[in-house]
Scaffold this motif. Structure first.
Motif, PDB file in Angstrom:
ATOM      1  N   GLN A 230       0.821  -1.204   0.000  1.00  0.00           N
ATOM      2  CA  GLN A 230       0.000   0.000   0.000  1.00  0.00           C
ATOM      3  C   GLN A 230       0.857   1.257   0.000  1.00  0.00           C
ATOM      4  N   ASN A 234       0.927   4.035  -2.973  1.00  0.00           N
ATOM      5  CA  ASN A 234       0.636   5.431  -2.656  1.00  0.00           C
ATOM      6  C   ASN A 234       1.781   6.342  -3.099  1.00  0.00           C
ATOM      7  N   TRP A 297      -8.064   0.836  -2.943  1.00  0.00           N
ATOM      8  CA  TRP A 297      -6.977   1.787  -3.211  1.00  0.00           C
ATOM      9  C   TRP A 297      -7.448   2.906  -4.126  1.00  0.00           C
TER      10      TRP A 297
END
Length: 327
Positions: A230, A234, A297
């Motif tokens: 993640q 990002n 996401w």
């Protein structure tokens, strides 16, 4: 394959199957098949201006930034200049209005990441997930090069990782297609058990090659993800245009009940009975949980996610997801 443009970081890629050897196109892709997708790819678009129904659009504007701007010169203000281009600091220092002149970049580098690990070697309806990922990657590569942008990629399997630096050339695209074909040829039911290349390692390599202002497309089933995944997603999305092609099979959306499956890792095998309520529930929650996490996401990091199914023609669903076909 081992040169400055395409480097094999781990393992070796096999030679292609001999010419004339029969292969099932739903199970393995051939170089000739991927090349034939060039004409069909012209119906797609990866430019910043997207159709209203495209998954690459945000709520109010495109999520794709497009090509960047290069600073060209600082000069005196002319009556025809846009006042928004005035450099107020230089104007205050010199006492005369000055403007900054920018030109649009002639092209934008694109990195296409293609997952060809054993977790992708599965399909219950039409294609193996690995085939769908390969076809979608080839379609994107042809269209992006046709738009005038540089194209390269990372192709990774359980033991191999090939890097092709983005270039505005047909040679770079051919190296990408060849790497996909060779990695795909390694996938087979009797493949030996090995520790696969981790998705986090691949995303870290992407960050090294594409630190900013790239278009990055990732075609994968996102098997084995965690908090680091993640963070990497990002970070990439903050400096680049990141698009995730989440490749799934219908059986992952709704695990059928009453099936008795024998699975193997090449050394050991086990029987799974989905007629068992507990087993069926655990499998369904595991598969749906991963899909839900990747889809989330899109909300958390504003990363477009294209849900691609191995049960459908690759071009048809890509056109639909990009607002270019029937919904």
């Amino acid at each position: 394959m081992f040169d400055r443009a395409a480097r094999i970081r781990t393992g070796t890629l096999p030679a292609l199957p001999p010419a004339g050897a029969e292969t099932d196109p739903r199970v393995h892709v051939e170089l000739a098949h991927l090349r034939k997708l060039e004409g069909r790819a012209r119906t797609l678009s990866f430019l910043p201006r997207q159709p209203a129904g495209s998954a690459l659009n945000g709520r109010h504007a495109s999520r794709m930034r497009g090509r960047g701007l290069n600073f060209e010169e600082l000069r005196d203000y002319l009556p025809s200049d846009d006042i928004r281009s005035i450099d107020w600091k230089v104007t205050a220092r010199t006492g005369r209005p000055h403007v900054r002149v920018f030109t649009e970049e002639r092209d934008r580098p694109t990195l296409i990441v293609v997952d060809q690990r054993m977790s992708m070697f599965f399909g219950s309806v039409l294609n193996m997930k690995s085939v769908t990922a390969a076809e979608c990657a080839a379609l994107a590569a042809f269209r992006i090069l046709d738009q005038g942008d540089r194209v390269g990629g990372i192709v990774f399997g359980d033991e191999t990782l090939a890097e092709i630096r983005p270039q505005r050339s047909r040679a770079a695209l051919d190296r990408l297609l060849l790497a996909i074909t060779r990695a795909n040829a390694l996938l087979r039911a009797d493949a030996p058990k090995v520790a696969p290349v981790g998705l986090n390692d691949v995303l870290q390599a992407v960050g090294r090659i594409a630190p900013r202002n790239h278009l990055i497309l990732v075609f994968s089933d996102f098997d084995v993800i965690d908090e680091l995944t993640q963070k990497l997603v990002n970070a990439l999305s903050r400096q680049n245009d990141l698009i995730l092609g989440l490749v799934t099979d219908p059986i992952a959306d709704d695990v059928p009940e009453g099936l008795k499956l024998v699975i193997s890792d090449g050394e050991l095998q086990a029987e799974i009975d989905t007629g068992n309520t507990t087993v069926h529930r655990d499998l369904r929650e595991m598969s749906r949980g991963r899909l839900a996490e990747v889809l989330d996401w899109q909300r958390r990091y504003r990363v477009p996610v294209l849900p691609l199914s191995a049960a459908e023609d690759s071009l048809t669903q890509m056109k639909r997801l990009m607002g270019l076909g029937p919904r």
